[in-house]
Each structure stands twice: as C-alpha cells, then as structure tokens.
Design an enzyme around this catalytic site. Sequence first.
Site, PDB file in Angstrom:
ATOM      1  N   THR A 169      26.857  13.567 -19.057  1.00  0.00           N
ATOM      2  CA  THR A 169      28.021  14.245 -19.620  1.00  0.00           C
ATOM      3  C   THR A 169      27.592  15.237 -20.696  1.00  0.00           C
ATOM      4  OG1 THR A 169      29.376  12.283 -19.206  1.00  0.00           O
ATOM      5  CG2 THR A 169      30.250  13.896 -20.753  1.00  0.00           C
ATOM      6  N   GLU A 207      29.272   3.939 -18.012  1.00  0.00           N
ATOM      7  CA  GLU A 207      28.804   3.017 -19.049  1.00  0.00           C
ATOM      8  C   GLU A 207      28.839   1.551 -18.590  1.00  0.00           C
ATOM      9  OE1 GLU A 207      29.294   3.665 -23.140  1.00  0.00           O
ATOM     10  OE2 GLU A 207      30.046   5.695 -22.882  1.00  0.00           O
TER      11      GLU A 207
END
Length: 380
Positions: free
Chosen positions: A158, A364
Amino acid sequence: MDVTLPDEHRMIQQTVRDFCETELEPIAQEIEDEHRFPAEIFEQLADLDVMGVPITEEYGGLGGDTLMYAIVTEEIGRVSGSVGLSYAAHTSLATKPIELFGTDEQKERWLRPLATGEYLGGWALTEPGSGSDASDMDTTARKDGDEWIIDGTKQFITNASEAGSVLVKAVTDPDAGYDGISTFIVDPEEDDGFEVTTVWDKMGLNASPTCELSLDSVRVPEDRLLGEEGEGWTQTMKTLDGGRISIAALSTGLAQGAFEHAKEYATQREQFDRPISEFDAIRDKLVDMHRKTERARLLTHRAACLYDDGEPVTKDSALAKLDASEAAREVAEDAVQVLGGYGYTTDFAPQRFYRDAKLMEIGEGTSEIQHLVIGRELGL
C-alpha cells in the site's frame, strides 16, 4: 457519536468527521471510479495535524494515543475505505515502527516528515510467493562495506507509488530463520534500483494504490537499518499488533458508513404507503447491522485501550480485527440488500462499502490467520 469518549477524543472525532463529510464524501465515488490517489485530501489531513496521531509531539506528531488514532481511522473509513486504508498503512505500518525502533537520528530524518504529513510512507513485507507465511521471503540484504545491497520483489504494498519512504523487510542471515530478517528504510526517490512495477486494479479500494515493487541491487547506507540486524521479525509482530487495531477501526468505519446509508434510505423509501424501515424484515436487518457495528467498535476500543496501557494485545487486536472485518463485510452486504436494485448501482454508496470491506478480511492477516493467532493465545 460516542459520548463516553474523553473530551479531547470527541473533539478530534468531530473535527475529522466534519472534514470527511465536507471534503471527502463528495469525491469518494469519483476517486474510486478514476482510480485516483487523492493527494489533496492527504494534504488537508496534514493541515488538520492528524497524519501522526499516535506519534510523539517531539517528532511532529499529535501526541495522541492508540484510541484516538482508532477513532480518526474509523471516521475516515466511514466515508472512504480507500483513504482510510492509505491512512492506516501510513500511520501503523510506515510511521509507528520508526518511532518504536529507530535511533534519534532516524526519527529526525524519517519520522518527522511522516508524522507531519510531508509525505506518505509504505511498509514492504509481503512477497509474491509468501501468502500467509510472511516470514517466507526471498528478498535479501547483504553487507558491502558500509552499505547494504537489497534485492527482491515485494507484493501488495500500500502507498508504494506515493511514498517518500518505505520500510523493507529482507533476509540478512539465511540460516537464522526468523532471527535472520531485518528492516531497512528505503527512499523511493533517491535509491537507485527501487521501482514500482505494477499498481494493481482491484475489486475495491482503487483510490489507494496497491503495488508490486522491484528492488534491484538497491544500495542503502548502514544507518538505514532499523533497529538491530535480525530484529525484523520481532518488529513485524509488534507492528501487526497495532496494525490490526487500525484495520479493525477502518472496518468499523466501513460498517458504520454502510449502516447509515441503509438507514437513511430505509426511513425515506416508501412502499405500500409507509417507510420500508417499518417492515419487520428491514427493521430487523437494520438492528442486526447496528449490533454488529457496535460490537466491532467495542472490541476495537478495548484493544486500543489495552495497547495504550502497555498490556499484551496480540489476542485482543486479532479478535477485534477478525470480528470487525467480518462485520464490515456482512453489514455492507446487508446495506446493498436494503437498497435493492439501487444498492447495486454506483449512484449509491453501499456497493462501494461492500467491495472495500472484503479486503479487511484479507489484509494484515486473513481471517483464517486471526483464528490461528487467537487459538494460540488461548493455548489451543
């Protein structure tokens, strides 16, 4: 608004909420359709002094706690999952580790511009073949005099195409297992050999860049090693404890936004001469959406408070992330259903929340990994 929050937290919450409703909501679908990273929004967030909420004021942060950071992340996610994702990755993954593990010199050089919002940061852990076993990495860093030479490929990173610094995980001792992984601060602009090779088109969250990176003999000076050699995996585990709280907060925001759009529609849309919210099927669905959102928020705030108290949070952050991410997807799906055919069109927001929410169950640590983490913590 949660009236049980401390006054300072409620003030920040209202400030960010007003900003998101005024500046972000009008362009939330537009930036998604255009796959455009909204740099102007992040400049405004920097002006609001929220790009470094949980970072000490000494290095340009707001000096807030994790609960305050979770509240800000939720408010952004309530309007735009894309902006919320880039914000959370910047703060939890790219910025906080430098405060936790960096030297004073590294904090001055690298932490300050991140905390003030001068530029965004990225965190490069995942690789094309690693999947849920993030420790299985082929990226290497070898010492050459007073420099490190980094080679490898990173996937699903990201912010990498917008970042002023990226924390890169690399193997420095192939024979040491988890203790052979280290963290390096890489400058995408100045360090030759760093290249963003792909910016992925995704199911959702397309205003937040998700990138593949190539590191081809990237040379960095030895003072770019974050912490000690071999501490990279320990740092990663601590970083993810906090990062999962931020994803839980973002997920809660997505759920809240989807619920609000469904509630507004249901109270205004009439069938058989009355609002559809008065029909049992719709009312019960809205009640369940609210219940799931509130539960996700409570678990998230609990994990954040435990983190702020210095307590172990591995189980609680995983539990919050697991519950909130699934709540986001379920609530968003129900929001689409409440709106019926309109919910499937891009003229209405629920479809965007639905597409955005799915990544919360993957990034995550997948939901399956959260079950594994929680099970271990329970001694199972």
